[in-house]
Design a protein around this motif. Sequence first.
Motif, mmCIF file in Angstrom:
data_model
loop_
_atom_site.group_PDB
_atom_site.id
_atom_site.type_symbol
_atom_site.label_atom_id
_atom_site.label_comp_id
_atom_site.label_asym_id
_atom_site.label_seq_id
_atom_site.Cartn_x
_atom_site.Cartn_y
_atom_site.Cartn_z
ATOM 1 N N ILE A 48 0.841 -1.195 0.000
ATOM 2 C CA ILE A 48 0.000 0.000 0.000
ATOM 3 C C ILE A 48 0.882 1.254 0.000
ATOM 4 N N ALA A 52 1.017 3.917 -2.917
ATOM 5 C CA ALA A 52 0.654 5.314 -2.637
ATOM 6 C C ALA A 52 1.751 6.254 -3.143
ATOM 7 N N HIS A 55 1.551 6.550 -6.895
ATOM 8 C CA HIS A 55 0.470 7.427 -7.343
ATOM 9 C C HIS A 55 0.657 8.868 -6.898
ATOM 10 N N CYS A 94 -5.218 -6.532 8.476
ATOM 11 C CA CYS A 94 -4.183 -5.949 9.315
ATOM 12 C C CYS A 94 -4.368 -6.395 10.752
ATOM 13 N N ILE B 8 -5.962 5.163 -2.210
ATOM 14 C CA ILE B 8 -4.507 5.099 -2.398
ATOM 15 C C ILE B 8 -3.955 6.506 -2.667
ATOM 16 N N GLN B 9 -4.665 7.257 -3.481
ATOM 17 C CA GLN B 9 -4.193 8.609 -3.777
ATOM 18 C C GLN B 9 -4.241 9.494 -2.540
ATOM 19 N N ILE B 11 -3.889 8.438 0.496
ATOM 20 C CA ILE B 11 -2.759 8.020 1.340
ATOM 21 C C ILE B 11 -1.472 8.667 0.836
ATOM 22 N N ARG B 46 -3.318 -0.678 7.832
ATOM 23 C CA ARG B 46 -4.574 -0.227 8.452
ATOM 24 C C ARG B 46 -5.194 0.909 7.660
ATOM 25 N N ALA B 48 -5.195 1.220 4.589
ATOM 26 C CA ALA B 48 -5.879 0.647 3.423
ATOM 27 C C ALA B 48 -7.272 0.161 3.784
ATOM 28 N N GLU B 51 -12.622 3.078 5.736
ATOM 29 C CA GLU B 51 -13.842 2.961 4.937
ATOM 30 C C GLU B 51 -14.156 4.261 4.218
ATOM 31 N N ARG B 55 -14.015 11.463 5.829
ATOM 32 C CA ARG B 55 -14.443 11.858 7.171
ATOM 33 C C ARG B 55 -13.263 12.184 8.072
ATOM 34 N N GLN B 65 -2.640 8.530 15.583
ATOM 35 C CA GLN B 65 -3.565 7.715 16.365
ATOM 36 C C GLN B 65 -3.396 6.237 16.029
#
Lengths: 317, 191
Positions: A48, A52, A55, A94, B8-9, B11, B46, B48, B51, B55, B65
């Motif tokens: 991931i 990331a 991208h 995870c 992903i973007q 992140i 995590r 990834a 949801e 938010r 966190q």
Amino acid sequence: MKSKPNDAIDLDAIKWVVRLDAAPEDAHLRAAFEHWQSLGTNRRGAYIRAKAAWHALDPLMIFPAESIKPPIEGRIPRRAILAGGVGAATIAVCGAGFLFGAREEVSTPIGEIRHVPLADGSLMNVNTDSSVQVTLESGLRQIKLDKGEVWFQVAEDKERPFVVSAGPVRVRAVGTAFSIRRREEGADVLVTEGIVETWSQDDENRKTRLEAGSKVFVSDNFGPERVISVGPDIQRTLAWRDGEIALSGQSLAEAAAEFNRYNEQKLIIDPGLANEGLTGWFRTNEPQTFADAAARVLGAAVAINGNEIRVSRRDEK
Amino acid sequence: MGERADLIQWIGREILPNEGGVRAFLKRAALSPEDVDEVIQEAYCRMAGIEDYRRIENPRAYLYQVVRSILLSQVRRARVVRFDTVAELDSLGVIDSGLNPEQAVLRKDDLQRLKSLIENLPANIRQVFLLRKIDGLSQKAIAAHLNISERTVEWYSTQGLRLVLAEWAKTDKDVRRRLRDEEQTERRDRS
């Protein structure tokens, strides 16, 4: 159990990102990748991260590309690139550690709410301070709730019943959505979609069918008690899935107990205030916001001392 | 659990620029390099699973966190984490709850950082990156265009992404120092 150092995993992850980017349609490559990824959650994390970063370079568009002379043949529309390699399913979760076959264990610390997709297409929302084991076999989907609370959205599969156990309490579903919360001497079962059947293993003759919008307490020893219709209140009861606590008239003591499930910092309510009713939406992780709001409404005082938030009557003058 | 392109973007845009800071903190907390890598990997895993990232108002605080929760679970797994680590983490997460002017400045820094990151890549790697990202050429097309093998293109991409990630992993201090140095060099060059 670790076979490779973590920086080697980072490098592998980078290679996967580049390879999948080059051949997003290659099913064999994708399958090989899924296998690699399923061997450990840190692999998924490393992937991931690399993806990331890959991208994050997309905004390169904003830089002048003096070195390159378009047009060049073989150009792919940008949108097609961005969509590439997205969508296939994996079962790595995870924090679940390593995964053998289709068995996984999920536990959440206090304050954490986790959304976990299962390999069969079902979804679990695991509430604070909970622990659950999932075993997916060819003829049966078995879930064991050791403590805490989980809401399930069950993928329909008539060949494989979905059975949740919490101590001796059992809930069986086919394609439906419901939550179960382990209590000291039984479990609360609440159905949001479809129908479930619930019973206690100690008394298998007393099974109760439960429809959407209703809940029941299933006692370990005596099986299901009286079914209660919840109606529109059901969304409120399940607000925790969004990290929220919804109060509509609960007593201050009940509300505090609810917050205390999610936080190390505990609310302590003066007995004189315990029965006051409250209404409102709060974040599960903001007990102090709640205490302040309650104090304002009730004309009470809030005192914070380390891991305690005390709500008490103002000193009489 | 496939990866969603928009997540992903997000992140890449919101979390990655904070990775260096988290690493610096974990290092201060006396974690071994191996453990630092693992905590970082776990954190991304995590991320990834988020949801609805829309938010999350403060991604940096959110990241801290998540790291906190990972550290706590490691404590439970009987790994050694200094206790005051968690307390410090809490204060770090609290420092900027909500968007503040300082953060807006940081964003400009991130962009600047990304730009300089690409500019500092070795020439042939940079060329492959630009062909892929700006022109949207496939690996095959890049190979044909540059008259090199596809394996070579793959190797350049891999090395490039590796360098980019190494750059994100650096602590803010390293990066600020480098940006400042570059700026000074540039000024000197101009005068």
